[in-house]
Design a protein around this motif. Structure first.
Motif, PDB file in Angstrom:
ATOM      1  N   SER A  34      63.725  34.114  26.774  1.00  0.00           N
ATOM      2  CA  SER A  34      64.558  35.051  27.538  1.00  0.00           C
ATOM      3  C   SER A  34      64.641  34.690  29.013  1.00  0.00           C
ATOM      4  CB  SER A  34      64.015  36.476  27.387  1.00  0.00           C
ATOM      5  OG  SER A  34      62.658  36.538  27.814  1.00  0.00           O
ATOM      6  N   SER A  35      63.594  34.006  29.523  1.00  0.00           N
ATOM      7  CA  SER A  35      63.587  33.602  30.932  1.00  0.00           C
ATOM      8  C   SER A  35      62.571  32.482  31.128  1.00  0.00           C
ATOM      9  CB  SER A  35      63.211  34.789  31.835  1.00  0.00           C
ATOM     10  OG  SER A  35      61.851  35.166  31.620  1.00  0.00           O
ATOM     11  N   SER A  38      58.976  33.767  31.393  1.00  0.00           N
ATOM     12  CA  SER A  38      58.480  34.141  30.069  1.00  0.00           C
ATOM     13  C   SER A  38      58.062  32.906  29.281  1.00  0.00           C
ATOM     14  CB  SER A  38      59.562  34.904  29.312  1.00  0.00           C
ATOM     15  OG  SER A  38      59.136  35.238  28.004  1.00  0.00           O
ATOM     16  N   ILE A 313      67.581  27.405  29.135  1.00  0.00           N
ATOM     17  CA  ILE A 313      67.472  28.622  29.955  1.00  0.00           C
ATOM     18  C   ILE A 313      68.173  28.425  31.294  1.00  0.00           C
ATOM     19  CG2 ILE A 313      65.862  30.101  31.227  1.00  0.00           C
ATOM     20  CD1 ILE A 313      63.864  29.702  28.919  1.00  0.00           C
ATOM     21  N   ALA A 318      71.972  31.855  25.846  1.00  0.00           N
ATOM     22  CA  ALA A 318      71.369  33.062  25.291  1.00  0.00           C
ATOM     23  C   ALA A 318      70.199  32.686  24.388  1.00  0.00           C
ATOM     24  CB  ALA A 318      72.413  33.834  24.487  1.00  0.00           C
ATOM     25  N   PRO A 319      69.197  33.560  24.270  1.00  0.00           N
ATOM     26  CA  PRO A 319      68.050  33.279  23.400  1.00  0.00           C
ATOM     27  C   PRO A 319      68.459  32.916  21.967  1.00  0.00           C
ATOM     28  CG  PRO A 319      67.535  35.138  24.792  1.00  0.00           C
ATOM     29  CD  PRO A 319      68.993  34.816  25.033  1.00  0.00           C
TER      30      PRO A 319
END
Length: 327
Positions: A34-35, A38, A313, A318-319
């Motif tokens: 997600s980031s 993370s 990322i 998107a994930p």
């Protein structure tokens, strides 16, 4: 050497793996896509307990520590010095290419990989002083030949090609001397992979046929199962590549692919997956010479996955897109 001589190192390797399998570790990184913070936190959580990790380490820094810990463990506990060097020569080659090209262009020394068999200070000094006597035999010769060709032609690619040829010679020699089955398989696979990818890349180049033949001749490396004579250098096409690979272990990688759907990146992806499949049987061996080698190869694969996720990322993917790409 007997498998029983590898009980200690195999036990330490198994202990360092913890409860997470190779696929679990990649999945954990994908779940953290997600980031970038993370993802970094996920990589940190999978570090060995004895790893020293700076609080402000970047993803690249974390990957270096992650793989470096595995390399240090295997080198320190191997029953014979240099037994697993064939896994690390490619880092020497990469460092030499970076340093020599920086030197001939009067640039500052670049950041180097810390996993080679030759320490980075020695590599930098060798490039600066043109003294390659402390390098593995093949790469030492490759450096000298590459610089000679560069001086005559001004073509920096000559440096890369000559060092790569020397690197594969050293890798083949070291793997054979080790007596470790998986090392010999990987060395042979990587040589065939390099030659196959080189042919595919040259197919896509808009160059005269004679120039393509010359480039492939210079790029071809030793150590594989597929001889140069099987590559039809009079015809650099996808059909020619399929013909060259027919009957080889790489035939399935192209047999079901249409020319319109083929790409070098697709081939590289398939080769990477095929390489990973070589480790399948090793995962079920409790101890032996193959276990530390498989440990390093899996850590390298995980680091490639972490870096790829980080790149996605940064591109804003998107994930779900990242998960699909890593599936």
């Amino acid at each position: 050497m007997k498998d029983t001589e590898f009980v200690q190192i195999s036990t330490r390797v198994r202990a360092s793996l913890g409860a997470l399998s190779h696929s679990d570790r990649i999945r954990k990184a994908v779940d953290a896509a997600s980031s970038l913070p993370s993802l970094c936190a996920a990589v940190r959580s999978m570090m060995p307990q004895d790893a020293s990790v700076p609080e402000d380490a970047s993803l690249d820094g974390l990957c270096d520590i992650y793989l470096g810990s595995a390399v240090k463990l295997v080198r320190s506990l191997a029953p014979e010095d240099g037994m697993y060097d064939s896994l690390f020569y490619r880092y020497d080659a990469a460092n030499l290419k970076l340093c020599i090209k920086a030197s001939v262009r009067s640039l500052g020394m670049p950041e180097l990989f810390p996993f080679g068999t030759v320490d980075t200070k020695t590599v930098a000094e060798a490039a600066e002083k043109r003294d390659f006597s402390r390098l593995p035999e093949g790469m030492a010769r490759g450096c000298a030949e590459g610089l000679e060709e560069y001086a005559a032609t001004g073509d920096a690619m000559a440096i890369d090609l000559c060092i790569d040829r020397g690197c594969f010679e050293d890798t083949e020699r070291s793997a054979a001397a080790s007596g470790v089955g998986i090392l010999k398989k990987i060395a042979s696979f990587d040589a065939d992979s390099a030659n196959t990818t080189a042919f595919a890349r040259i197919c896509a180049m808009k160059l005269p046929a004679e120039t393509k033949r010359a480039v492939f001749s210079r790029a071809f490396v030793s150590g594989g199962e597929i001889p140069a004579s099987l590559f039809p250098t009079g015809d650099f096409t996808f059909a020619a590549l399929k013909s060259a690979l027919a009957g080889s272990r790489f035939a399935p990688l192209v047999s079901g692919t249409d020319e319109n759907d083929f790409s070098v990146s697709l081939l590289e992806d398939k080769l990477s997956k095929a390489r990973g499949e070589l480790l399948g049987s090793v995962r079920f061996i409790p101890f032996g010479a193959d276990v530390p080698a498989a440990y390093i190869l899996e850590r390298e694969d995980e680091v490639r996955a972490f870096s790829l996720i980080g790149a996605y990322i940064q591109k804003g993917a998107a994930p779900s897109e990242i998960a699909e790409a890593l599936a």
